[in-house]
Design a protein around this motif. Structure first.
Motif, PDB file in Angstrom:
ATOM      1  N   MET A 160       0.837  -1.195   0.105  1.00 22.10           N
ATOM      2  CA  MET A 160       0.094   0.066  -0.108  1.00 22.10           C
ATOM      3  C   MET A 160       1.030   1.437  -0.086  1.00 22.10           C
ATOM      4  SD  MET A 160      -2.934   1.513  -0.038  1.00 22.10           S
ATOM      5  CE  MET A 160      -3.848  -0.065   0.094  1.00 22.10           C
ATOM      6  N   ALA A 161       2.027   1.209   0.747  1.00 23.99           N
ATOM      7  CA  ALA A 161       2.929   2.402   0.779  1.00 23.99           C
ATOM      8  C   ALA A 161       3.431   2.823  -0.753  1.00 23.99           C
ATOM      9  CB  ALA A 161       4.164   2.194   1.595  1.00 23.99           C
ATOM     10  N   THR A 162       3.662   1.990  -1.582  1.00 24.83           N
ATOM     11  CA  THR A 162       3.837   2.001  -2.869  1.00 24.83           C
ATOM     12  C   THR A 162       2.766   2.784  -3.629  1.00 24.83           C
ATOM     13  OG1 THR A 162       5.495   0.214  -2.895  1.00 24.83           O
ATOM     14  CG2 THR A 162       4.750   1.111  -4.980  1.00 24.83           C
ATOM     15  N   ASP A 163       1.457   2.274  -3.394  1.00 26.16           N
ATOM     16  CA  ASP A 163       0.370   2.867  -4.064  1.00 26.16           C
ATOM     17  C   ASP A 163       0.180   4.374  -3.899  1.00 26.16           C
ATOM     18  OD1 ASP A 163      -1.542  -0.266  -3.608  1.00 26.16           O
ATOM     19  OD2 ASP A 163       0.051   0.282  -5.136  1.00 26.16           O
ATOM     20  N   ILE A 164       0.492   4.855  -2.744  1.00 23.82           N
ATOM     21  CA  ILE A 164       0.159   6.186  -2.297  1.00 23.82           C
ATOM     22  C   ILE A 164       1.506   7.371  -2.550  1.00 23.82           C
ATOM     23  CG2 ILE A 164      -1.402   5.544  -0.612  1.00 23.82           C
ATOM     24  CD1 ILE A 164       0.589   5.925   1.701  1.00 23.82           C
ATOM     25  N   LYS A 165       2.377   6.599  -2.977  1.00 21.47           N
ATOM     26  CA  LYS A 165       3.745   7.590  -3.344  1.00 21.47           C
ATOM     27  C   LYS A 165       3.548   8.801  -4.410  1.00 21.47           C
ATOM     28  CE  LYS A 165       7.476   4.694  -2.364  1.00 21.47           C
ATOM     29  NZ  LYS A 165       8.824   3.796  -2.847  1.00 21.47           N
ATOM     30  N   ASP A 166       2.396   8.667  -5.174  1.00 19.87           N
ATOM     31  CA  ASP A 166       2.280   9.625  -6.122  1.00 19.87           C
ATOM     32  C   ASP A 166       1.527  10.633  -5.480  1.00 19.87           C
ATOM     33  OD1 ASP A 166       3.416   8.143  -8.030  1.00 19.87           O
ATOM     34  OD2 ASP A 166       1.647   7.296  -8.923  1.00 19.87           O
ATOM     35  N   THR A 167       0.790  10.499  -4.293  1.00 19.21           N
ATOM     36  CA  THR A 167       0.114  11.683  -3.440  1.00 19.21           C
ATOM     37  C   THR A 167       1.099  12.458  -2.680  1.00 19.21           C
ATOM     38  OG1 THR A 167      -0.204  10.292  -1.334  1.00 19.21           O
ATOM     39  CG2 THR A 167      -1.642  10.144  -3.462  1.00 19.21           C
ATOM     40  N   VAL A 168       2.301  12.206  -2.691  1.00 21.56           N
ATOM     41  CA  VAL A 168       3.319  12.747  -1.751  1.00 21.56           C
ATOM     42  C   VAL A 168       4.079  13.913  -2.422  1.00 21.56           C
ATOM     43  CG1 VAL A 168       5.279  12.440  -0.212  1.00 21.56           C
ATOM     44  CG2 VAL A 168       3.439  11.015  -0.137  1.00 21.56           C
ATOM     45  N   HIS A 169       4.300  15.072  -1.773  1.00 21.61           N
ATOM     46  CA  HIS A 169       5.134  16.251  -2.171  1.00 21.61           C
ATOM     47  C   HIS A 169       5.770  16.815  -0.985  1.00 21.61           C
ATOM     48  CE1 HIS A 169       2.335  15.977  -5.775  1.00 21.61           C
ATOM     49  NE2 HIS A 169       1.294  15.864  -4.911  1.00 21.61           N
ATOM     50  N   ALA A 170       6.762  17.799  -1.510  1.00 23.90           N
ATOM     51  CA  ALA A 170       7.622  18.405  -0.559  1.00 23.90           C
ATOM     52  C   ALA A 170       6.527  19.577   0.178  1.00 23.90           C
ATOM     53  CB  ALA A 170       8.614  19.313  -1.448  1.00 23.90           C
ATOM     54  N   VAL A 171       7.271  19.505   1.563  1.00 24.55           N
ATOM     55  CA  VAL A 171       6.418  20.712   2.340  1.00 24.55           C
ATOM     56  C   VAL A 171       6.851  22.188   1.848  1.00 24.55           C
ATOM     57  CG1 VAL A 171       5.896  21.423   4.748  1.00 24.55           C
ATOM     58  CG2 VAL A 171       6.441  18.866   4.190  1.00 24.55           C
ATOM     59  N   GLU A 172       6.175  22.838   0.892  1.00 22.73           N
ATOM     60  CA  GLU A 172       6.326  24.036   0.679  1.00 22.73           C
ATOM     61  C   GLU A 172       5.202  24.584   0.394  1.00 22.73           C
ATOM     62  OE1 GLU A 172       8.706  23.668  -3.075  1.00 22.73           O
ATOM     63  OE2 GLU A 172      10.635  23.057  -1.648  1.00 22.73           O
ATOM     64  N   ALA A 173       5.170  26.216   0.395  1.00 21.06           N
ATOM     65  CA  ALA A 173       3.810  26.989   0.208  1.00 21.06           C
ATOM     66  C   ALA A 173       3.392  26.743  -1.228  1.00 21.06           C
ATOM     67  CB  ALA A 173       4.243  28.319   0.558  1.00 21.06           C
ATOM     68  N   THR A 174       4.174  26.600  -2.025  1.00 22.11           N
ATOM     69  CA  THR A 174       3.825  26.513  -3.648  1.00 22.11           C
ATOM     70  C   THR A 174       3.281  25.198  -3.892  1.00 22.11           C
ATOM     71  OG1 THR A 174       6.082  25.720  -4.198  1.00 22.11           O
ATOM     72  CG2 THR A 174       5.641  27.961  -4.700  1.00 22.11           C
ATOM     73  N   THR A 175       3.649  24.269  -2.992  1.00 19.50           N
ATOM     74  CA  THR A 175       3.022  22.688  -3.064  1.00 19.50           C
ATOM     75  C   THR A 175       1.578  22.867  -2.565  1.00 19.50           C
ATOM     76  OG1 THR A 175       5.013  21.832  -2.985  1.00 19.50           O
ATOM     77  CG2 THR A 175       3.272  20.484  -2.360  1.00 19.50           C
ATOM     78  N   VAL A 176       1.437  23.591  -1.546  1.00 19.87           N
ATOM     79  CA  VAL A 176       0.117  23.764  -0.937  1.00 19.87           C
ATOM     80  C   VAL A 176      -0.792  24.463  -1.764  1.00 19.87           C
ATOM     81  CG1 VAL A 176      -1.198  24.438   1.097  1.00 19.87           C
ATOM     82  CG2 VAL A 176       0.979  23.309   1.397  1.00 19.87           C
TER      83      VAL A 176
END
Length: 408
Positions: free
Chosen positions: A1-17
């Motif tokens: 499952m961890a592999t499946d959700i990797k695409d949802t993860v981004h760096a903690v930055e204001a532009t990402t939010v």
């Protein structure tokens, strides 16, 4: 499952939010699942600085006494001597979050330095958006009521329009100790909130706020927009406190539900006023900012449910309100160890990064009907994220391990 959700993860930055949200909201709410942990506040500070420098945000509002917050706002915006940083940290924060928090101190220091040499129109502002409420008691309405009366006395051209004199107000308020009696939180009979004087004060507070509203065009010109906005804050606080004290004196089974709801009602109206000022980062517990109903078990009460400030504001502002929750893996110094792998936090903890921003909508889609067990905290001060709330979240910040800050 961890592999499946990797695409949802981004760096903690204001532009990402901002990319997750699609547009800049007037109120960007960043929740936390526990209080008093500086690593969470360090992350908040980092995001706020980026939001200021890259996205045009100019106000930060935190879960602290709205009246005390004026002390901090004066300090960070005024070029004049408004006290030392130590004094501001002592008198500008409620809940003990001033002097005890290095991260809050750094936030105030940074805001003051950012404003130095800038025009007032470009200043970073600070606000508390909680009422003058503590777990053990509520404040006397004296400060807010007398400040509102003083503003109107000086600003309204026709003194006969005021519903009472300052002396009459002082007489009805009486001593502060009965208002702040901590025994009233557990025993309604100890509260003065439904006394004859309190009922008269509620009527007078309503009349004072109505006078403020009816004189708006004149008062903004005769004083200033900032002074007028503060008077509105005094009015909201006075009426809110008197309503809170009224329900503290209530002995019905709905007493605690009303008190919890009233606190978030006060928070919501403070946030709506800040939204009028401009783009604001809001920081508080997840339970105060979520769109779903908040719940709590207290003492011998059954499960209590009420609508949070975030739910109330979201209903009013729509897309102008965004909620980014924070979840975490461990707080080992509080006994919160590695989450079970079948929980939401456990799935996120299995990823290699120490912290990241998650597209909550995409995560919910990826998980589909995957059953997730609710995480149970061994420590009362930490509230795990309810997996059922995932669809009501615009983004999710995950911090793998919350550690005690090392001394310099």
């Amino acid at each position: 499952m961890a592999t499946d959700i990797k695409d949802t993860v981004h760096a903690v930055e204001a532009t990402t939010v901002m990319n997750l949200l699609g547009a800049r909201p007037q109120l960007l709410a960043l929740g936390e699942p526990t209080h008093g942990e500086d690593p969470l506040l360090d992350l908040r500070n980092e995001l706020f600085q980026q939001l200021v420098e890259q996205e045009g945000y100019r106000t930060i509002a935190i879960e602290s006494d709205c009246m005390m917050g004026l002390v901090v706002d004066d300090y960070v915006t005024s070029g004049a001597d408004t006290g030392t940083l130590d004094e501001v940290m002592k008198h500008g924060f409620s809940h003990g979050w001033g002097g005890a928090s290095a991260a809050n101190r750094e936030l105030v220091r940074w805001a003051r330095a950012f404003n130095d040499g800038r025009p007032s129109s470009d200043h970073v502002r600070f606000a508390g958006f909680d009422g003058p409420l503590e777990i053990t008691h509520a404040a006397s309405p004296r400060q807010a009521l007398t400040a509102l009366h003083s503003y109107l006395s000086a600003g309204v051209a026709d003194a006969d329009l005021l519903p009472c004199t300052a002396e009459a107000l002082d007489h009805l308020l009486g001593a502060d100790d009965p208002w702040t009696n901590p025994a009233a939180m557990m025993d309604p009979a100890q509260s003065v909130g439904q006394s004859t004087e309190a009922k008269q004060l509620r009527l007078l507070a309503d009349d004072l706020v109505a006078l403020l509203d009816t004189q708006t065009p004149y008062l903004i010109t005769a004083t200033s927009r900032n002074a007028f906005d503060r008077a509105r804050l005094y009015g909201r606080t006075a009426t809110g406190l008197l309503r809170y004290h009224h329900w503290m004196a209530d002995a019905s089974p709905s007493r605690m539900t009303r008190l919890l709801g009233q606190r978030d009602h006060m928070m919501a109206h403070n946030l709506l006023a800040l939204a009028e000022r401009g783009p604001t980062l809001v920081h508080a517990h997840n339970s105060h900012l979520q769109r779903d109903k908040s719940t709590m078990r207290m003492w011998n009460h059954p499960l209590l449910e009420w609508w949070s400030a975030g739910a109330l504001v979201s209903a009013r502002l729509g897309e102008e309100y965004a909620f980014v929750a924070t979840a975490l893996g461990t707080i080992r110094h509080q006994g919160v160890d590695t989450p079970q792998p079948d929980t939401l936090e456990g799935l996120l903890y299995a990823l290699p990064e120490d912290r990241y921003v998650i597209d909550a909508e995409q995560l919910a889609t990826t998980l589909g009907n995957t059953p997730l067990a609710p995480r149970v905290s061994p420590w009362f001060g930490y509230a795990p994220l309810d997996p059922a709330h995932l669809t009501g979240i615009d983004g999710l910040v995950f911090l793998k391990d919350v550690k005690v800050r090392s001394l310099p």
